[in-house]
Motif scaffolding. Structure first.
Motif, short mmCIF file in Angstrom:
data_model
loop_
_atom_site.label_atom_id
_atom_site.label_comp_id
_atom_site.label_asym_id
_atom_site.label_seq_id
_atom_site.Cartn_x
_atom_site.Cartn_y
_atom_site.Cartn_z
N UNK A 25 -2.87 53.07 -33.66
CA UNK A 25 -2.69 51.64 -33.92
C UNK A 25 -1.41 51.48 -34.73
N UNK A 26 -0.53 50.61 -34.25
CA UNK A 26 0.76 50.44 -34.92
C UNK A 26 1.01 48.97 -35.23
N UNK A 27 2.00 48.73 -36.08
CA UNK A 27 2.37 47.38 -36.49
C UNK A 27 3.40 46.80 -35.50
N UNK A 28 3.70 45.51 -35.67
CA UNK A 28 4.74 44.88 -34.88
C UNK A 28 4.24 43.85 -33.89
N UNK A 81 6.32 44.90 -28.79
CA UNK A 81 6.97 45.32 -30.03
C UNK A 81 6.19 46.41 -30.77
N UNK A 82 6.96 47.33 -31.35
CA UNK A 82 6.43 48.39 -32.19
C UNK A 82 7.23 48.39 -33.49
N UNK A 83 6.54 48.52 -34.61
CA UNK A 83 7.23 48.63 -35.89
C UNK A 83 6.58 49.72 -36.73
N UNK A 84 7.41 50.65 -37.21
CA UNK A 84 6.96 51.66 -38.16
C UNK A 84 7.57 51.36 -39.52
N UNK A 85 6.74 51.23 -40.53
CA UNK A 85 7.26 51.16 -41.89
C UNK A 85 7.81 52.53 -42.28
#
Length: 213
Positions: A25-28, A81-85
């Motif tokens: 599970x990823x952010x974005x 969209x995918x966002x990794x901190x």
């Protein structure tokens, strides 16, 4: 420092002996939850056909959680969209260099986002195309022409890209193939049985390669 070392040693030991898999599970805002029947179906296929003993109750883990270290194989998919901190990226990097493996399957539209975010994970590494004679294409079933085409997107040939660390493939990015759609329940996409079989066999190759290397 000793506590951190102990934690990573414990995680590395778990990776060596576990055969469990999980969805990332990823952010974005991207639909990380797409293809809900895909990975459970692949797990069952592997257990039935290549002598694995994977827990068929597939878990979901967040990219930044230490829980990812319980699983030698992570699967990630989506359309957007995918966002990794920074913490996500560091966690994934530590997981991958400690023995873990991440398969990212583009469900159409994911490529521009994930390729940018992977630079946070490995700033000095590029995705490189995996040659057709790599053993990931023959670990259980033979695919002499490389990655199979499951669903049509933009009329392009399917490609498999990877990131290697110390000559070990740690990350696989499958593009213009859509393996996950082929792993789904038959009624979801109404794919012909031979197409689903190709997708499942290639998925089994990936799983077998991960567990044996």
């Amino acid at each position: 420092m000793r506590i951190i070392f102990t934690l990573y040693f414990t995680f590395f030991t778990a990776l060596l002996f576990s055969q469990d898999v999980a969805i990332v599970k990823y952010k974005g805002g991207g639909d990380w939850y797409s293809n809900p029947t895909a990975l459970p179906n692949l797990v069952k296929y592997c257990n039935d056909n290549i002598d694995t003993n994977i827990n068929e109750n597939v878990q979901t883990v967040e990219a930044g959680s230490i829980d990812i270290f319980q699983f030698p194989f992570l699967h990630m998919t989506g359309h957007g969209n995918v966002f990794f901190s920074d913490d996500d990226a560091e966690n994934l990097r530590n997981y991958l260099i400690s023995g873990g493996f991440l398969h990212i399957d583009d469900n159409y539209g994911m490529a521009p986002y994930i390729t940018k975010e992977l630079k946070k994970v490995f700033p000095n590494s590029e995705l490189i195309e995996i040659p057709k004679d790599h053993k990931i294409f023959s670990s259980a079933f033979n695919f002499p022409n490389g990655l199979p085409k499951i669903h049509e997107h933009d009329g392009k040939a399917p490609q498999a890209f990877g990131i290697f660390k110390d000559n070990r493939l740690v990350l696989l990015f499958t593009f213009e193939s859509d393996l996950g759609d082929g792993w789904e329940d038959p009624e979801v996409h109404n794919d012909p049985e031979d197409v689903r079989e190709k997708a499942l066999k290639m998925g089994a190759n990936i799983v077998k390669y991960v567990f044996e290397n």
